[in-house]
Design an enzyme around this catalytic site. Structure first.
Site, PDB file in Angstrom:
ATOM      1  N   PRO A  20     107.312  31.355  -3.648  1.00  0.00           N
ATOM      2  CA  PRO A  20     106.805  31.695  -4.983  1.00  0.00           C
ATOM      3  C   PRO A  20     107.575  32.935  -5.418  1.00  0.00           C
ATOM      4  CG  PRO A  20     105.206  32.258  -3.253  1.00  0.00           C
ATOM      5  CD  PRO A  20     106.391  31.662  -2.562  1.00  0.00           C
ATOM      6  N   MET A  21     108.137  32.952  -6.612  1.00  0.00           N
ATOM      7  CA  MET A  21     108.955  34.114  -7.017  1.00  0.00           C
ATOM      8  C   MET A  21     108.513  34.553  -8.409  1.00  0.00           C
ATOM      9  SD  MET A  21     112.739  33.172  -5.514  1.00  0.00           S
ATOM     10  CE  MET A  21     112.924  31.485  -6.053  1.00  0.00           C
ATOM     11  N   ALA A  22     107.598  35.503  -8.425  1.00  0.00           N
ATOM     12  CA  ALA A  22     106.998  35.942  -9.689  1.00  0.00           C
ATOM     13  C   ALA A  22     108.073  36.390 -10.679  1.00  0.00           C
ATOM     14  CB  ALA A  22     106.029  37.087  -9.416  1.00  0.00           C
ATOM     15  N   HIS A 209     109.678  41.296  -2.959  1.00  0.00           N
ATOM     16  CA  HIS A 209     108.818  42.331  -2.373  1.00  0.00           C
ATOM     17  C   HIS A 209     108.481  42.036  -0.918  1.00  0.00           C
ATOM     18  CE1 HIS A 209     108.243  43.773  -6.511  1.00  0.00           C
ATOM     19  NE2 HIS A 209     108.024  44.921  -5.891  1.00  0.00           N
ATOM     20  N   GLY A 251     113.075  34.368   5.030  1.00  0.00           N
ATOM     21  CA  GLY A 251     113.956  35.534   4.884  1.00  0.00           C
ATOM     22  C   GLY A 251     115.344  35.228   5.391  1.00  0.00           C
TER      23      GLY A 251
HETATM   24  C1  LIG Z   1     113.080  36.836  -6.767  1.00  0.00           C
HETATM   25  C2  LIG Z   1     112.023  36.819  -5.716  1.00  0.00           C
HETATM   26  C3  LIG Z   1     110.694  36.965  -6.080  1.00  0.00           C
HETATM   27  C4  LIG Z   1     109.689  36.891  -5.107  1.00  0.00           C
HETATM   28  N1  LIG Z   1     108.376  36.924  -5.490  1.00  0.00           N
HETATM   29  C5  LIG Z   1     107.409  36.636  -4.579  1.00  0.00           C
HETATM   30  C6  LIG Z   1     106.074  36.385  -4.995  1.00  0.00           C
HETATM   31  O1  LIG Z   1     105.752  36.409  -6.193  1.00  0.00           O
HETATM   32  N2  LIG Z   1     105.162  36.095  -4.039  1.00  0.00           N
HETATM   33  C7  LIG Z   1     105.482  36.014  -2.697  1.00  0.00           C
HETATM   34  O2  LIG Z   1     104.606  35.738  -1.879  1.00  0.00           O
HETATM   35  N3  LIG Z   1     106.750  36.237  -2.283  1.00  0.00           N
HETATM   36  C8  LIG Z   1     107.713  36.519  -3.185  1.00  0.00           C
HETATM   37  N4  LIG Z   1     109.014  36.687  -2.770  1.00  0.00           N
HETATM   38  C9  LIG Z   1     109.338  36.680  -1.317  1.00  0.00           C
HETATM   39  C10 LIG Z   1     109.440  35.248  -0.789  1.00  0.00           C
HETATM   40  O3  LIG Z   1     108.165  34.716  -0.590  1.00  0.00           O
HETATM   41  C11 LIG Z   1     110.208  35.103   0.528  1.00  0.00           C
HETATM   42  O4  LIG Z   1     109.697  35.982   1.493  1.00  0.00           O
HETATM   43  C12 LIG Z   1     111.699  35.308   0.381  1.00  0.00           C
HETATM   44  O5  LIG Z   1     112.184  34.610  -0.735  1.00  0.00           O
HETATM   45  C13 LIG Z   1     112.405  34.786   1.606  1.00  0.00           C
HETATM   46  O6  LIG Z   1     113.692  35.302   1.724  1.00  0.00           O
HETATM   47  P1  LIG Z   1     114.963  34.683   0.974  1.00  0.00           P
HETATM   48  O7  LIG Z   1     114.804  35.104  -0.429  1.00  0.00           O
HETATM   49  O8  LIG Z   1     116.100  35.315   1.693  1.00  0.00           O
HETATM   50  O9  LIG Z   1     114.928  33.190   1.128  1.00  0.00           O
HETATM   51  C14 LIG Z   1     110.035  36.745  -3.737  1.00  0.00           C
HETATM   52  C15 LIG Z   1     111.392  36.616  -3.387  1.00  0.00           C
HETATM   53  C16 LIG Z   1     112.372  36.636  -4.353  1.00  0.00           C
HETATM   54  C17 LIG Z   1     113.814  36.437  -3.941  1.00  0.00           C
END
Ligand SMILES: Cc1cc2nc3c(=O)[nH]c(=O)nc-3n(C[C@H](O)[C@H](O)[C@H](O)COP(=O)(O)O)c2cc1C
Length: 386
Positions: A20-22, A209, A251
């Site tokens: 989920p990416m707010a 975050h 991650g």
């Molecule tokens: C642009 C962006 C926004 C994110 N927003 C959220 C969010 O709203 N809620 C959440 O639980 N995790 C959020 N995350 C973290 C992701 O859940 C996850 O841990 C992360 O994308 C994994 O690493 P990666 O980006 O290298 O694949 C966000 C990550 C990114 C890149």
């Protein structure tokens, strides 16, 4: 008795969960991923569920998701995501003053642009109300819970902390699985007390975050995804645990080989975000299709929102960081700092060169520019062994 595989339980084909990416992922992204056989996620952290009109907003989002699914009956194949941080109080005069000085100095030194008045006019509000605050608003909260039960999403996930045990049990009683982010073994152990269904093991490579809720940003060990996963597995192997949660590393995972490695080591699924940032279904696709990955680094910073997040270290972030570390003065907390930044950005953009906050993971240089979410999913699932 061994437990049912997560993909069976979710009713999906591939153990790939979209992060989920707010503010960045869209319903088009979530529905594409679910249509491809993964699990789409919908971030809800920007909705204030204390407000009366919030359920209508949520309902519109769910309707849109449903309308974009190949099989509209599958609207419950989704992960709905909330932020569950400790409630933060508003900034005091000194924090407000420090923030205004920091941003004023940074923007003036970067672009020679007069923003003093715009900055002075900002009155801090809480830009990200926590799920913990919704829980305190009993009547309105019950309306939210009832609505969630009526959707019956496969997963409700929480980032930055843990809701009340009674909330978890209520949702579980209605066949909704609860997943929560952990960034350290101590957080995993804490989550075991709550009998939740799954843990998103977020390593420090992750974009966006960081979901740490026990250690402070300066005491954080910043375990990598692999180290956190292996440490957690080791702990599970050596302890007797009543209910072993599903484990979902997240991650820095950017290709099938890495996914296969985690699955082979016993992960139940993986959660990926950064890999989708350049797709047309991401709101930051223009940036990620035009930047030069090999000339860009990421940085973990809490100077924009008040909480640690990994983002591209643009000229703006570098200047902000240098200016902050000259004085290290106390700033407003999470939600308030973020509100101030967003307010400023909407007021001065596009007049300024670039004061973007591009959330993004460490392995962003493996992003495949110009591809759609569907094309990326096709590549990921091609040689998937699960
Ligand atoms: C642009 C962006 C926004 C994110 N927003 C959220 C969010 O709203 N809620 C959440 O639980 N995790 C959020 N995350 C973290 C992701 O859940 C996850 O841990 C992360 O994308 C994994 O690493 P990666 O980006 O290298 O694949 C966000 C990550 C990114 C890149």
């Amino acid at each position: 008795m061994s437990k049912q595989s997560l993909i069976k339980k979710l009713g999906i084909k591939y153990p790939i969960i979209q992060s989920p990416m707010a503010g960045v992922s869209t319903i088009e992204m979530s529905s594409s991923i679910t249509n491809k056989g993964g699990l789409g996620s919908i971030p809800l952290s920007t909705i204030n569920f204390i407000r009366q009109d919030s359920i209508r907003k949520l309902n519109d989002i769910i309707d849109k998701y449903k309308s974009q699914l190949n099989d509209t009956q599958r609207v419950n194949i989704v992960n709905l995501n909330f932020f569950c941080h400790d409630i933060v109080s508003g900034p005091n005069t000194k924090q407000t003053e420090n923030w205004k000085n920091l941003y004023n100095t940074t923007i003036n030194s970067q672009d020679n642009f007069e923003v003093k008045e715009l900055i002075n006019d900002i009155e801090f509000q809480n830009g990200n109300v926590s799920f913990k605050e919704f829980e305190q608003n009993k009547d309105q909260f019950q309306i939210l819970l009832d609505y969630l039960v009526s959707i019956n999403p496969k997963i409700i996930s929480f980032h930055f902390g843990i809701p009340l045990k009674q909330t978890i049990e209520f949702l579980q009683k209605h066949e909704i699985m609860i997943f929560i982010t952990a960034t350290s073994l101590a957080e995993v152990i804490k989550l075991l007390e709550y009998g939740i269904d799954g843990i998103i093991l977020q390593g420090s490579e992750a974009g966006g975050h960081r979901g740490n809720f026990l250690s402070s940003d300066y005491q954080d060990e910043y375990l990598t995804t692999k180290a956190l996963f292996l440490k957690t597995k080791e702990y599970f192997k050596t302890r007797s645990i009543e209910k072993i949660p599903y484990l979902v590393p997240s991650g820095g995972i950017m290709n099938t080989d890495t996914i296969n490695w985690y699955l082979n080591q016993g992960a139940d699924a993986v959660q990926l975000g950064t890999i989708f940032l350049s797709t047309p279904e991401s709101t930051t696709s223009t940036f990620f299709n035009n930047y030069n990955p090999l000339e860009s680094d990421t940085i973990m910073t809490n100077l924009i929102s008040g909480k640690n997040a990994r983002c591209i270290n643009t000229k703006f972030i570098t200047t902000l960081t240098n200016n902050y570390y000259e004085k290290q003065e106390n700033l407003p907390g999470y939600g308030y700092s973020y509100y101030g930044y967003k307010k400023l950005k909407t007021q001065i953009d596009p007049a300024l060169e670039d004061i973007g906050f591009y959330l993004c993971g460490l392995n962003h240089f493996q992003i495949k520019q110009g591809k759609t979410t569907n094309e990326i999913m096709d590549e990921l699932i091609k040689d998937l062994k699960y």
